[in-house]
Design an enzyme around this catalytic site. Structure first.
Site, short mmCIF file in Angstrom:
data_model
loop_
_atom_site.label_atom_id
_atom_site.label_comp_id
_atom_site.label_asym_id
_atom_site.label_seq_id
_atom_site.Cartn_x
_atom_site.Cartn_y
_atom_site.Cartn_z
N LYS A 151 0.82 -1.21 0.00
CA LYS A 151 0.00 0.00 0.00
C LYS A 151 0.85 1.25 0.00
CE LYS A 151 -4.47 -1.39 1.68
NZ LYS A 151 -5.56 -1.07 2.61
N LYS A 194 -9.79 -11.92 -10.26
CA LYS A 194 -10.84 -11.93 -9.24
C LYS A 194 -11.88 -10.85 -9.51
CE LYS A 194 -10.01 -11.08 -4.82
NZ LYS A 194 -9.35 -11.00 -3.50
N LYS A 218 -13.67 -4.36 -7.54
CA LYS A 218 -14.06 -3.03 -7.98
C LYS A 218 -12.91 -2.32 -8.67
CE LYS A 218 -15.44 -2.24 -3.88
NZ LYS A 218 -16.21 -2.74 -2.75
#
Ligand code: TRP
Length: 338
Positions: free
Chosen positions: A112, A199, A202
């Site tokens: 991240k 997968k 979003k």
């Protein structure tokens, strides 16, 4: 009679809920409620660790709360993290039982922070992002959870939670915390209908996921256009990923009869993709209709439901307060009422 085991899991309030989230995680949470003492948190403090918009955060928290109730989470199990400040307080205490070195090895932080560096113009990486797994340990241990149903990507965080619990126990000279176990239930992994090699998510864009509250027409359209055969089919009688995905969807929805009949057709080389797609979209449409009806009913009583969620958070808070009181006692802090 043995006491029910405690289950805890949490979810970040970001965006919408799609069928990948539902079949892969939330459905399992719903099912676990039958025979466990369950706690499910919406972790808004965690959502502040990356750049975010304050109004959107508040909106996302309520949206997610209503969505979770609509798909079958019980009100009594649901809490909103920031309404229970004991999580952050225990998080601080745990900071002092967690080594800097252990936190630096967290791959989610590495991923991240790399992502932040690439997307944020200032390259801002918050200390909260680094410290996030300690707060996660507090979320889990404050309810003395036995089981934590999460995906494999959380294994490292769970291991850190156990290390903190163990170090705390050693430090205070008492086996106070149970070491929580990860619950890896085999849950179906739903792939993107537009690209069945990845997968459902979003982040890949609109074509790649189906919202559980989507319009019927949209669900049907999206399944109709689902990729079945791709140029690089596996061959040797292996099923192509797009077809497998549709079978997985039907199975996950629980219609084994339809699944088995279509599988027989497949084995006999008589499967028509249009039938497979129709069966898959029929299942999703049916589920979605129930969810939408539930949500409509909840939204019709919005104020009342919000109050009930606040109430359940306050009831759950009592459990957190009890743990924190004992923890403060054990680690030498004052427990006086001002
Ligand atoms: N880290 C989890 C995620 O990114 C969310 C989370 C926060 C969590 N606290 C938790 C999961 C406690 C399980 C238990 O998905």
């Amino acid at each position: 009679m043995s006491k029910k085991k405690t289950v805890l899991s949490c979810i970040q309030p970001t965006g919408q809920m799609h069928f990948g989230n539902y079949f892969g995680a939330v459905k399992n949470w719903v099912d676990l409620q039958a025979d466990h003492d369950c706690f499910y948190g919406i972790v808004d403090y965690h959502a502040m660790t990356m750049p975010y918009n304050p109004d959107k955060l508040r909106q996302n928290v309520w949206d997610l709360a209503f969505n979770l109730l609509a798909v079958g989470i019980n009100k009594e199990s649901l809490f909103i993290q920031s309404l229970i400040p004991e999580h952050t307080e225990l998080g601080w205490i745990f900071n002092c039982f967690c080594s800097y070195g252990h936190l630096s090895r967290m791959t989610q932080f590495k991923d991240k922070s790399k992502q932040s560096k690439e997307t944020d113009s200032e390259g801002f990486i918050s200390a909260g992002l680094f410290d996030y797994p300690v707060l996660q340990a507090a979320d889990i241990l404050i309810y003395r959870a036995d089981y934590v149903p999460v995906g494999k990507d959380q294994d490292q965080h769970l291991e850190l939670s156990r290390a903190i619990a163990q170090r705390f126990n050693n430090g205070v000279g008492k086996d106070y915390f149970v070491l929580p176990e990860t619950l890896h239930t085999i849950s179906p992994k739903i792939m993107s209908t537009a690209d069945p090699s990845r997968k459902m998510s979003k982040s890949a864009g609109e074509k790649h996921y189906i919202n559980v509250f989507a319009d019927e027409a949209r669900i049907i359209k999206q399944i109709k256009s689902a990729v079945t055969d791709t140029g690089d089919n596996p061959g040797d009688g292996k099923m192509s990923p797009g077809i497998e995905n549709l079978f997985v969807i039907i199975k996950a929805s629980g219609n084994m009869e339809a699944h088995d009949a279509l599988m027989t057709d497949y084995t006999n080389g008589a499967l028509k993709y249009v039938d497979l797609k129709e069966a898959a979209s029929a299942e999703l449409v049916k589920l979605s209709a129930t969810f939408k009806a539930n949500k409509e009913e909840l939204l019709a009583n919005k104020k009342e439901i919000k109050n009930q969620i606040k109430y359940s958070s306050s009831e759950i808070r009592k459990r957190a307060q009890e743990t924190l009181r004992e923890v403060k006692e054990l680690c030498g802090l004052l427990n006086v009422k001002l």
